[in-house]
Design an enzyme around this catalytic site. Structure first.
Site, PDB file in Angstrom:
ATOM      1  N   ASP A 102       0.838  -1.190   0.000  1.00 33.08           N
ATOM      2  CA  ASP A 102       0.000   0.000   0.000  1.00 33.08           C
ATOM      3  C   ASP A 102       0.878   1.247   0.000  1.00 33.08           C
ATOM      4  OD1 ASP A 102      -2.295   1.484  -0.011  1.00 33.08           O
ATOM      5  OD2 ASP A 102      -2.661   1.322   2.149  1.00 33.08           O
ATOM      6  N   TYR A 112       1.319   5.624  -0.577  1.00 34.20           N
ATOM      7  CA  TYR A 112       0.902   6.816   0.162  1.00 34.20           C
ATOM      8  C   TYR A 112       1.081   7.971  -0.805  1.00 34.20           C
ATOM      9  CZ  TYR A 112       0.652   9.370   4.712  1.00 34.20           C
ATOM     10  OH  TYR A 112       0.289  10.144   5.804  1.00 34.20           O
ATOM     11  N   HIS A 137      -3.438  13.893   0.816  1.00 34.91           N
ATOM     12  CA  HIS A 137      -3.717  13.026   1.966  1.00 34.91           C
ATOM     13  C   HIS A 137      -2.556  13.061   2.965  1.00 34.91           C
ATOM     14  CE1 HIS A 137      -4.991   9.605   4.363  1.00 34.91           C
ATOM     15  NE2 HIS A 137      -3.843   9.004   4.126  1.00 34.91           N
ATOM     16  N   ARG A 185       1.427  16.997  13.139  1.00 34.60           N
ATOM     17  CA  ARG A 185       2.540  17.951  13.150  1.00 34.60           C
ATOM     18  C   ARG A 185       2.094  19.219  12.425  1.00 34.60           C
ATOM     19  NH1 ARG A 185       4.256  13.153  11.346  1.00 34.60           N
ATOM     20  NH2 ARG A 185       4.039  13.926   9.226  1.00 34.60           N
ATOM     21  N   GLU A 190     -10.455   3.925   3.713  1.00 30.81           N
ATOM     22  CA  GLU A 190      -9.568   4.723   2.860  1.00 30.81           C
ATOM     23  C   GLU A 190      -9.930   4.452   1.411  1.00 30.81           C
ATOM     24  OE1 GLU A 190      -5.453   4.111   4.025  1.00 30.81           O
ATOM     25  OE2 GLU A 190      -5.673   5.528   5.692  1.00 30.81           O
ATOM     26  N   GLU A 233      -9.177   4.163  -2.212  1.00 28.80           N
ATOM     27  CA  GLU A 233      -7.934   3.964  -2.962  1.00 28.80           C
ATOM     28  C   GLU A 233      -8.224   3.288  -4.305  1.00 28.80           C
ATOM     29  OE1 GLU A 233      -4.662   2.275  -0.822  1.00 28.80           O
ATOM     30  OE2 GLU A 233      -5.288   3.139   1.102  1.00 28.80           O
ATOM     31  N   ASP A 258      -8.983   0.406   2.057  1.00 29.96           N
ATOM     32  CA  ASP A 258      -8.011   0.017   3.083  1.00 29.96           C
ATOM     33  C   ASP A 258      -8.587   0.418   4.450  1.00 29.96           C
ATOM     34  OD1 ASP A 258      -5.726  -0.539   4.565  1.00 29.96           O
ATOM     35  OD2 ASP A 258      -4.795   1.389   4.084  1.00 29.96           O
ATOM     36  N   ARG A 286      -8.008   3.819  13.441  1.00 28.88           N
ATOM     37  CA  ARG A 286      -7.096   4.927  13.723  1.00 28.88           C
ATOM     38  C   ARG A 286      -6.525   4.873  15.138  1.00 28.88           C
ATOM     39  NH1 ARG A 286      -5.900   5.886   8.662  1.00 28.88           N
ATOM     40  NH2 ARG A 286      -7.682   6.568   7.442  1.00 28.88           N
ATOM     41  N   GLN A 310      -3.945   2.133  15.136  1.00 22.91           N
ATOM     42  CA  GLN A 310      -2.845   2.591  14.269  1.00 22.91           C
ATOM     43  C   GLN A 310      -1.959   3.628  14.971  1.00 22.91           C
ATOM     44  OE1 GLN A 310      -4.306   4.474  10.693  1.00 22.91           O
ATOM     45  NE2 GLN A 310      -2.273   4.784   9.826  1.00 22.91           N
ATOM     46  N   TYR A 345       2.039   2.500  15.408  1.00 21.89           N
ATOM     47  CA  TYR A 345       2.737   2.650  14.122  1.00 21.89           C
ATOM     48  C   TYR A 345       4.205   3.035  14.233  1.00 21.89           C
ATOM     49  CZ  TYR A 345       2.808   7.787  13.757  1.00 21.89           C
ATOM     50  OH  TYR A 345       3.071   9.115  13.933  1.00 21.89           O
ATOM     51  N   LYS A 379      -4.445  -2.089  10.372  1.00 20.76           N
ATOM     52  CA  LYS A 379      -4.735  -2.205   8.938  1.00 20.76           C
ATOM     53  C   LYS A 379      -5.082  -3.629   8.508  1.00 20.76           C
ATOM     54  CE  LYS A 379      -3.456   1.991   7.440  1.00 20.76           C
ATOM     55  NZ  LYS A 379      -4.296   2.849   6.585  1.00 20.76           N
ATOM     56  N   THR A 411      -9.097  -5.715   4.076  1.00 10.98           N
ATOM     57  CA  THR A 411      -8.957  -4.801   2.944  1.00 10.98           C
ATOM     58  C   THR A 411      -9.944  -5.292   1.889  1.00 10.98           C
ATOM     59  OG1 THR A 411      -6.595  -4.596   3.406  1.00 10.98           O
ATOM     60  CG2 THR A 411      -7.343  -3.819   1.250  1.00 10.98           C
ATOM     61  N   THR A 414      -4.576   6.395   0.154  1.00 17.83           N
ATOM     62  CA  THR A 414      -5.807   7.189   0.148  1.00 17.83           C
ATOM     63  C   THR A 414      -5.733   8.290  -0.901  1.00 17.83           C
ATOM     64  OG1 THR A 414      -5.914   6.822   2.507  1.00 17.83           O
ATOM     65  CG2 THR A 414      -7.354   8.524   1.615  1.00 17.83           C
ATOM     66  N   GLU A 469      -9.687  12.622   7.687  1.00 18.38           N
ATOM     67  CA  GLU A 469      -9.542  13.963   7.114  1.00 18.38           C
ATOM     68  C   GLU A 469     -10.846  14.755   7.173  1.00 18.38           C
ATOM     69  OE1 GLU A 469      -6.927  13.598   3.311  1.00 18.38           O
ATOM     70  OE2 GLU A 469      -7.601  11.600   3.886  1.00 18.38           O
TER      71      GLU A 469
HETATM   72 CA    CA Z   1      -3.935   3.090   2.847  1.00 11.09          CA
END
Ligand code: CA
Length: 439
Positions: free
Chosen positions: A139, A141, A146, A155, A210, A212, A244, A248, A251, A255, A264, A268, A371, A385
């Site tokens: 997968d 990114y 996104h 951040r 997600e 995708e 996907d 959260r 995750q 992560y 994850k 899927t 995503t 998001e």
């Molecule tokens: Ca993904």
């Protein structure tokens, strides 16, 4: 060479199968996507089929009856396999020969209608399967929108990590939990940390989707042998929709330092039909221009042809239908709509980067895009998001509010391609309903 436009893309040609000619049909004569099916009443191995209108053409039956001989012996044998992987392995030239043969069998003035019609059955009478045997699932990114939106949640001053504009970021996912559209998804349980002294193992409370697109590898590469960017397109058999599913809360706790894992790999979902690279040829567009000041891709990721024609104009959308909405007969509610051409990296760049260290890609492998989110508020590909990390709830037409997914919610992904002078083609749907956790 990127597959070009040919007689199979002629928008004026119709099929003798009437449902394929409806203006909003996802599977007109110009599409011809591949999948695996069996009759709902059958317990036999799945077979390879091609969708046309509301029907499936049984390729093994066609092969046995000598209807595909123009495509060549290797293709005829591959069509009789129970997985599509053998057909994928034959390469882009062979796939193109098969497409041409299928077009000739299904076009309105075909002389083989009587023989072909015996090998058709309604999609509604079948069970569909994950289209290929997926040995490796990766997968990416690849949407900078996104990556920026998610990065900003964690951040605010420095949303994008410094490697993003150089490296097509990805992680290795898990193949065993990839399921076909329509398969329910059980809410996962896992470790979650809400505060200094609040660590628990419980059903996820921040379950997300997600939106995708995914590409399936056709011919692979030998271990140790990279795939040059100029050859990548030939290794892509086709594309489908991918959801996907992401927990959260699980995750965010797990992560670091090694990346996604149990947040994850509980599920899927993929759409059942692979729209081939050749079917998508009319919808190739230039790569999304990089903003001024961004670095150019390193030479191994740069090819003029890929920059000019390597992105895809696929209109993607995601809809939600809560259990209450379904009970009340309320149509699914659209959450977002975004074009796949907004991605920072092209499919060919993802393939080349993946194999650039000599990693061997194999027929049937799935490379998902990550995503897909655009720059506008209505084009965000995840609830993370849309609700800004769960801070901004939204209301669905039944009056219920959501931040993340509740049990009974159904998520529906759709995709289609349109371009002036060409027939619209669609991807079908990628659906899944959330079931309660089994703690
Ligand atoms: Ca993904």
């Amino acid at each position: 060479m990127i597959a070009g436009i040919n007689a199979t893309h002629n928008p004026d040609k119709k099929s003798w199968i009437a449902s394929a000619n409806l203006p909003d049909a996802d599977f007109p004569l110009q599409n011809l996507p591949f999948g695996r099916f069996r009759r709902v009443t059958s317990d036999k191995s799945p077979r390879i089929g091609v969708a046309i209108g509301d029907q499936i053409l049984d390729l093994a039956a066609c092969a046995e009856q000598g209807l595909l001989e123009a495509a060549g012996g290797i293709v005829v044998r591959a069509c009789q396999d129970t997985s599509i992987n053998a057909l994928m392995r034959t390469g882009s030239q062979a796939a193109s020969s098969l497409r041409s043969s299928l077009h000739d069998l299904l076009v309105e003035d075909s002389t083989r209608q009587a023989a072909v019609s015996r090998n058709l059955l309604g999609i509604a009478e079948t069970e569909l399967f994950v289209p290929s045997k997926i040995g490796g699932y990766t997968d990416f990114y690849a949407s900078i929108h996104h990556a920026t939106n998610v990065g900003r949640l964690f951040r605010p001053d420095n949303p994008l990590l410094p490697n993003y504009k150089y490296v097509p970021i990805a992680y290795h996912g898990r193949s065993s939990s990839i399921v076909v559209s329509g398969t329910p998804v059980v809410r996962p349980s896992g470790q979650q940390r809400s505060g200094e002294n609040d660590l628990r193992f419980a059903p996820s409370r921040r379950l997300d989707y997600e939106l995708e697109a995914g590409l399936y590898i056709g011919q692979g590469n030998a271990l140790g042998t990279p795939i040059p960017i100029t050859e990548s397109a030939q290794h892509i058999f086709g594309f489908s929709l991918v959801n996907d599913w992401s927990a959260r809360d699980i995750q965010s706790w797990e992560y670091q330092p090694l990346g996604p894992f149990l947040g994850k790999n509980f599920g899927t979902t993929v759409s059942p039909w692979i729209v081939t690279s050749e079917a998508l040829a009319p919808f190739r567009v230039a790569a999304n221009p990089r903003p001024a000041g961004d670095p150019a891709p390193l030479p191994y990721l740069f090819a003029e042809e890929d920059q000019q024609h390597g992105a895809l104009n696929i209109e993607l959308e995601v809809l939600i239908a809560s259990e209450k909405m379904r009970q009340q007969g309320i149509a699914p509610h659209r959450l977002s709509c975004v074009n796949f051409n907004t991605m920072y990296w092209t499919p060919a760049q993802m393939v080349t980067h993946h194999a650039s260290n000599g990693c061997n890609l194999e027929p049937g492998d799935l490379l998902a895009s990550g995503t897909v989110s655009g720059p506008e508020p209505g084009s965000l590909g995840s609830l993370l998001e849309i609700t800004k990390g769960g801070r901004d709830p939204f209301t669905v037409p039944s009056g219920e509010t959501r931040t993340f997914l509740e049990d009974g919610d159904e998520v529906i992904l759709r995709g289609s391609c349109s371009a002036p002078g060409f027939r619209r083609i669609g991807f079908g749907e990628c659906r899944g309903v959330i079931l309660p956790a089994r703690v």
